[in-house]
Design a protein around this motif. Structure first.
Motif, PDB file in Angstrom:
ATOM      1  N   THR A  32      41.899  53.487   7.688  1.00 29.44           N
ATOM      2  CA  THR A  32      40.771  53.816   8.117  1.00 29.44           C
ATOM      3  C   THR A  32      41.135  54.175   9.678  1.00 29.44           C
ATOM      4  N   MET A  33      40.184  55.223   9.319  1.00 28.48           N
ATOM      5  CA  MET A  33      40.065  56.382  10.922  1.00 28.48           C
ATOM      6  C   MET A  33      39.257  56.498  12.203  1.00 28.48           C
ATOM      7  N   PHE A  34      39.146  56.634  12.899  1.00 22.86           N
ATOM      8  CA  PHE A  34      38.092  56.779  14.442  1.00 22.86           C
ATOM      9  C   PHE A  34      37.879  58.106  14.267  1.00 22.86           C
ATOM     10  N   GLU A  35      36.351  58.766  14.248  1.00 22.44           N
ATOM     11  CA  GLU A  35      36.343  60.315  14.472  1.00 22.44           C
ATOM     12  C   GLU A  35      34.863  59.954  15.214  1.00 22.44           C
ATOM     13  N   VAL A  36      35.206  61.224  16.343  1.00 21.56           N
ATOM     14  CA  VAL A  36      34.500  62.114  16.151  1.00 21.56           C
ATOM     15  C   VAL A  36      33.752  63.653  16.729  1.00 21.56           C
ATOM     16  N   GLY A  37      32.505  63.835  16.614  1.00 18.30           N
ATOM     17  CA  GLY A  37      32.261  65.005  16.947  1.00 18.30           C
ATOM     18  C   GLY A  37      30.926  66.188  17.139  1.00 18.30           C
ATOM     19  N   PHE A  38      30.695  67.302  17.305  1.00 20.03           N
ATOM     20  CA  PHE A  38      29.697  67.396  17.668  1.00 20.03           C
ATOM     21  C   PHE A  38      29.374  68.961  16.643  1.00 20.03           C
ATOM     22  N   GLY A  39      27.235  68.789  16.450  1.00 21.14           N
ATOM     23  CA  GLY A  39      26.806  69.759  15.405  1.00 21.14           C
ATOM     24  C   GLY A  39      25.418  70.589  16.426  1.00 21.14           C
ATOM     25  N   CYS A  40      24.677  70.502  14.853  1.00 26.13           N
ATOM     26  CA  CYS A  40      23.377  71.426  15.645  1.00 26.13           C
ATOM     27  C   CYS A  40      21.986  70.943  14.431  1.00 26.13           C
ATOM     28  N   ASP A  41      21.655  70.302  14.492  1.00 28.84           N
ATOM     29  CA  ASP A  41      20.239  70.997  13.573  1.00 28.84           C
ATOM     30  C   ASP A  41      19.855  71.849  14.089  1.00 28.84           C
ATOM     31  N   TYR A  42      19.271  72.650  12.193  1.00 27.82           N
ATOM     32  CA  TYR A  42      18.182  74.117  12.593  1.00 27.82           C
ATOM     33  C   TYR A  42      17.350  73.528  11.322  1.00 27.82           C
TER      34      TYR A  42
ATOM     35  N   ASN B 127      12.461  74.224  19.777  1.00 26.36           N
ATOM     36  CA  ASN B 127      12.034  74.773  18.901  1.00 26.36           C
ATOM     37  C   ASN B 127      12.610  74.902  17.670  1.00 26.36           C
ATOM     38  N   ASN B 128      13.534  75.042  17.314  1.00 28.12           N
ATOM     39  CA  ASN B 128      14.209  74.227  15.258  1.00 28.12           C
ATOM     40  C   ASN B 128      16.001  74.091  15.879  1.00 28.12           C
ATOM     41  N   TYR B 129      16.022  74.097  16.877  1.00 28.68           N
ATOM     42  CA  TYR B 129      17.097  73.473  17.053  1.00 28.68           C
ATOM     43  C   TYR B 129      17.934  72.389  18.264  1.00 28.68           C
ATOM     44  N   ARG B 130      18.368  71.552  17.358  1.00 29.32           N
ATOM     45  CA  ARG B 130      18.633  70.534  17.906  1.00 29.32           C
ATOM     46  C   ARG B 130      20.307  69.827  18.349  1.00 29.32           C
ATOM     47  N   PRO B 131      21.192  69.893  19.177  1.00 26.54           N
ATOM     48  CA  PRO B 131      22.183  69.916  19.027  1.00 26.54           C
ATOM     49  C   PRO B 131      22.521  67.845  19.101  1.00 26.54           C
ATOM     50  N   TYR B 132      23.990  68.145  18.753  1.00 26.07           N
ATOM     51  CA  TYR B 132      24.042  66.498  19.265  1.00 26.07           C
ATOM     52  C   TYR B 132      25.867  66.359  19.482  1.00 26.07           C
ATOM     53  N   ILE B 133      26.126  65.073  19.119  1.00 27.27           N
ATOM     54  CA  ILE B 133      27.520  64.505  18.826  1.00 27.27           C
ATOM     55  C   ILE B 133      27.331  62.704  18.372  1.00 27.27           C
ATOM     56  N   THR B 134      28.638  63.160  17.138  1.00 24.55           N
ATOM     57  CA  THR B 134      28.633  61.226  16.744  1.00 24.55           C
ATOM     58  C   THR B 134      29.865  60.702  17.042  1.00 24.55           C
ATOM     59  N   ALA B 135      29.747  60.365  17.086  1.00 21.74           N
ATOM     60  CA  ALA B 135      31.081  58.863  16.829  1.00 21.74           C
ATOM     61  C   ALA B 135      30.975  57.948  15.873  1.00 21.74           C
ATOM     62  N   GLY B 136      32.205  57.334  15.299  1.00 25.65           N
ATOM     63  CA  GLY B 136      32.255  56.230  13.846  1.00 25.65           C
ATOM     64  C   GLY B 136      33.826  55.713  13.757  1.00 25.65           C
ATOM     65  N   ILE B 137      33.683  54.940  12.723  1.00 22.94           N
ATOM     66  CA  ILE B 137      34.459  54.882  12.156  1.00 22.94           C
ATOM     67  C   ILE B 137      34.628  55.298  10.516  1.00 22.94           C
TER      68      ILE B 137
ATOM     69  N   GLN C 142      14.939  80.799  24.249  1.00 24.35           N
ATOM     70  CA  GLN C 142      14.434  80.700  25.695  1.00 24.35           C
ATOM     71  C   GLN C 142      12.685  80.801  25.775  1.00 24.35           C
ATOM     72  N   GLU C 143      12.112  80.960  24.565  1.00 21.99           N
ATOM     73  CA  GLU C 143      10.569  80.872  24.139  1.00 21.99           C
ATOM     74  C   GLU C 143      10.406  80.089  22.999  1.00 21.99           C
ATOM     75  N   ARG C 144       9.405  79.166  23.468  1.00 25.85           N
ATOM     76  CA  ARG C 144       8.688  78.515  22.429  1.00 25.85           C
ATOM     77  C   ARG C 144       8.402  78.890  20.774  1.00 25.85           C
ATOM     78  N   LYS C 145       8.868  78.591  20.321  1.00 23.29           N
ATOM     79  CA  LYS C 145       8.272  79.358  18.335  1.00 23.29           C
ATOM     80  C   LYS C 145       8.067  78.199  17.405  1.00 23.29           C
ATOM     81  N   VAL C 146       7.266  78.231  16.898  1.00 25.72           N
ATOM     82  CA  VAL C 146       6.268  77.569  15.499  1.00 25.72           C
ATOM     83  C   VAL C 146       7.353  76.844  15.175  1.00 25.72           C
ATOM     84  N   GLN C 147       7.506  75.366  15.470  1.00 22.12           N
ATOM     85  CA  GLN C 147       8.350  74.404  14.075  1.00 22.12           C
ATOM     86  C   GLN C 147       8.917  73.944  13.227  1.00 22.12           C
TER      87      GLN C 147
END
Length: 249
Positions: free
Chosen positions: A183-193, A152-162, A21-26
């Motif tokens: 060969t698989m199709f894949e989809v997912g999500f995560g977060c950069d810390y 701040n130090n978080y960045r969520p994302y989604i991903t998809a690929g082969i 909720q508050e800005r912090k040092v990156q």
């Protein structure tokens, strides 16, 4: 098991939202501006396989007997855990998009159950035969990653690929044998810390086979007539995986 994993991920994301909720040092403020960066990853996964059964068929149970109609049902009765390890290369395409290549080795197994509907046991239930299918995969997933704005130090994302895969396992006289390539199709999500010295990236990904991976040619190579009867009960099979990965970049 899958519901528990999803619950943990959702609770973690809610907790992150409350802390941001508050800005912090990156930490590592310029790491995402690099055109190319590398890392390693480890993780856990669950394997399953969906079987399409052939139905009633005329089979010969012994060489001196006439063919009779038999019905055998094949199914994977549980999700089996495994271990994954690999490396990752991330190429920046734009502010929000990147292309990720992450060669991986998956070590795991699938547990198959064959139920012979005409062959009943003493309790009057279909007689069962099982197979533990050990799997070692070399995977080369290529994913497109879409990231939200960093806060701040978080960045969520989604991903998809082969995800092209090579199956290194399989014994000659196993009942069921899978094709060497998948060969698989894949989809997912995560977060950069963003930590002081590197990025920690937990990611949950769902993978589904695109082609039929059942090796029908293997049926003709079986020498045991009973095993051949069980193998002929399968018409098609499609692998599935749920992968929880931790990237270190």
């Amino acid at each position: 098991m899958i519901r528990r994993i999803l619950s943990v991920i959702i609770l973690a994301m809610v907790a992150v939202g409350a802390m941001c909720q508050e800005r912090k040092v990156q930490n590592k403020p310029y790491i995402d501006l690099r055109p190319l960066h590398f890392g390693i990853h480890v993780g856990l996964h669950l394997q399953d396989i969906e079987m399409k059964n052939f139905g009633p068929q005329m089979v010969q149970m012994a060489e001196d007997e006439d063919p009779i109609e038999q019905t055998v049902l094949c199914d994977a009765d549980t999700w089996n855990p495994g271990f994954s390890v690999g490396v990752v290369a991330d190429m920046r395409l734009s502010q929000h998009f990147s292309l990720r290549l992450s060669p991986t080795m998956h070590f795991g197994s699938k547990h198959l159950v064959f139920r012979h509907l005409q062959g009943l046991n003493d309790a009057g239930m279909p007689r069962e035969t099982t197979q533990d299918m050990k799997n070692t995969y070399i995977a080369m997933p290529i994913d497109l990653k879409f990231s939200a704005e960093r806060f701040n130090n978080y960045r969520p994302y989604i991903t998809a690929g082969i995800n092209p895969m090579i199956n290194l396992s399989g014994k000659d006289q196993d009942i069921i044998h899978l094709k060497r390539f998948d060969t698989m199709f894949e989809v997912g999500f995560g977060c950069d810390y963003y930590l002081p010295f590197f990025k920690l990236i937990p990611e949950l990904k769902f993978c589904f086979s695109i082609p039929n991976v059942f090796d029908r040619k293997h049926v003709d190579e079986l020498t045991d007539i009973t095993k051949k009867t069980f193998a002929q009960s399968v018409d098609a099979s499609y692998s599935k995986m749920v992968v929880l990965t931790f990237y270190f970049e």
